[in-house]
Design a protein around this motif. Structure first.
Motif, PDB file in Angstrom:
ATOM      1  N   TYR A   1      -8.465  -5.657  -0.763  1.00 48.71           N
ATOM      2  CA  TYR A   1      -9.266  -6.400   0.207  1.00 48.71           C
ATOM      3  C   TYR A   1     -10.579  -5.646   0.383  1.00 48.71           C
ATOM      4  O   TYR A   1     -10.729  -4.780   1.252  1.00 48.71           O
ATOM      5  N   ALA A   2     -11.563  -5.992  -0.446  1.00 47.15           N
ATOM      6  CA  ALA A   2     -12.779  -5.196  -0.573  1.00 47.15           C
ATOM      7  C   ALA A   2     -13.739  -5.330   0.602  1.00 47.15           C
ATOM      8  O   ALA A   2     -14.574  -4.450   0.824  1.00 47.15           O
ATOM      9  N   HIS A   3     -13.647  -6.420   1.336  1.00 51.20           N
ATOM     10  CA  HIS A   3     -14.638  -6.697   2.377  1.00 51.20           C
ATOM     11  C   HIS A   3     -14.707  -5.572   3.416  1.00 51.20           C
ATOM     12  O   HIS A   3     -15.774  -5.288   3.983  1.00 51.20           O
TER      13      HIS A   3
ATOM     14  N   GLN B   1       0.856  -1.179   0.000  1.00 47.83           N
ATOM     15  CA  GLN B   1       0.000   0.000   0.000  1.00 47.83           C
ATOM     16  C   GLN B   1       0.893   1.230   0.000  1.00 47.83           C
ATOM     17  O   GLN B   1       1.875   1.295   0.734  1.00 47.83           O
ATOM     18  N   VAL B   2       0.541   2.196  -0.834  1.00 55.15           N
ATOM     19  CA  VAL B   2       1.245   3.470  -0.879  1.00 55.15           C
ATOM     20  C   VAL B   2       0.227   4.574  -0.623  1.00 55.15           C
ATOM     21  O   VAL B   2      -0.832   4.606  -1.249  1.00 55.15           O
TER      22      VAL B   2
ATOM     23  N   PRO C   1      -4.665  -3.295   0.917  1.00 52.76           N
ATOM     24  CA  PRO C   1      -4.456  -4.689   1.303  1.00 52.76           C
ATOM     25  C   PRO C   1      -5.214  -5.050   2.576  1.00 52.76           C
ATOM     26  O   PRO C   1      -5.814  -4.173   3.223  1.00 52.76           O
ATOM     27  N   PRO C   2      -5.158  -6.312   3.006  1.00 53.28           N
ATOM     28  CA  PRO C   2      -5.794  -6.698   4.267  1.00 53.28           C
ATOM     29  C   PRO C   2      -5.252  -5.932   5.472  1.00 53.28           C
ATOM     30  O   PRO C   2      -5.928  -5.811   6.486  1.00 53.28           O
ATOM     31  N   GLU C   3      -4.028  -5.409   5.369  1.00 58.50           N
ATOM     32  CA  GLU C   3      -3.407  -4.675   6.471  1.00 58.50           C
ATOM     33  C   GLU C   3      -3.752  -3.190   6.485  1.00 58.50           C
ATOM     34  O   GLU C   3      -3.205  -2.439   7.313  1.00 58.50           O
ATOM     35  N   ALA C   4      -4.634  -2.716   5.621  1.00 62.22           N
ATOM     36  CA  ALA C   4      -4.875  -1.272   5.539  1.00 62.22           C
ATOM     37  C   ALA C   4      -5.243  -0.669   6.888  1.00 62.22           C
ATOM     38  O   ALA C   4      -4.751   0.408   7.257  1.00 62.22           O
TER      39      ALA C   4
END
Length: 278
Positions: free
Chosen positions: A83-85, A40-41, A52-55
């Motif tokens: 990671y859309a959920h 992620q940037v 990502p899942p870590e956002a």
């Protein structure tokens, strides 16, 4: 422009989620400073490339508020980049949002993944808080104060994966991962549309292994081929900063080892939390 590298690992993370190889063991021993989360940037605190899942964890560790995010550019639909959920939580009793509507830009598969991941739990009151925009390679458009140019990645034969040139106030950032060596038409399109990058972040998943022409990721020698082509096209110049990132655990990506490689090739090695101002 403030460019923050929140995650610098490949899909499996570093150390890899389910791995017990010697490299992953060593990185666990060295501790948190060696960990590389998924990519992620964050640009100026308002524009994110990938999610990502870590956002959420990124927002806590690096002290920014996801509710301030206005724009999300998605390279492709793979889980480690989109990671859309999490977007079912952008409203209702879950959240009071300061930015009324998050603008998400992605290819057709990204939009499909969003629908698949949110259809069971998305509440009618939350859905209007997220706006989806379909994009393709070789487009130019604006998002707020930012000019965006899209070019094709070499990553998947199942979707049109996208790379981004992002510009504000005459400063340009070029985002070149997840991808192998990009096609010639990408260099041509960037040049034709006035791309002048002050900073390039480039896929170095394989680190010292050379992937060659047809791979979906790159190593440092592949990156040098891309650098020369960008120079020839006039997209970068001798003062452009090159940052290598998106490392796999298979390449022994300790910060010490990656820094040695980076020094040899006169580039900057990214790590989780690296901030560059252009």
């Amino acid at each position: 422009m403030k460019i923050k590298f929140l995650g610098t690992g490949a899909a499996e993370g570093v150390p890899a989620m389910f791995c017990n190889c010697d490299y992953c063991k060593r990185i666990r021993e060295l501790g948190e400073g060696e960990v590389r989360t998924r990519s992620q940037v964050l640009i100026d605190g308002v524009l994110s490339v990938d999610f990502p899942p870590e956002a959420y964890a990124h927002s806590l560790k690096h002290n920014f508020n996801l509710t301030d995010l206005k724009y999300l550019l998605v390279t492709h639909s793979h889980m480690d980049h989109f990671y859309a959920h999490d977007f079912i939580l952008r409203g209702y009793k879950y959240a009071q949002v300061s930015v009324p509507q998050l603008q998400i830009y992605g290819n057709e598969e990204v939009l499909k993944v969003f629908s698949e991941c949110t259809k069971r739990e998305m509440k009618p009151s939350v859905a209007p808080n997220v706006a989806l925009h379909k994009i393709s390679p070789c487009q130019t458009f604006t998002v707020g104060e930012y000019k965006v140019i899209t070019v094709p990645a070499q990553h998947s034969d199942k979707e049109e994966c996208i790379l981004f040139y992002i510009e504000r106030n005459g400063k340009g950032y070029l985002h070149l991962y997840d991808t192998g060596r990009i096609p010639e038409k990408a260099f041509e399109f960037l040049a034709q549309n006035g791309s002048k990058a002050n900073l390039v972040a480039i896929d170095c998943t394989f680190l010292e292994y050379t992937a060659g022409e047809r791979s979906r990721h790159m190593g440092i020698e592949d990156d040098m081929v891309m650098k020369e082509k960008l120079l020839k096209a006039g997209v970068i110049d001798k003062n452009t900063q090159i940052v290598i990132t998106h490392f796999s655990h298979n390449g022994n990506p300790t910060r010490g080892h990656v820094s040695e490689v980076a020094q040899k090739y006169n580039v900057t090695a990214a790590f989780d939390g690296l901030e560059v101002i252009i």
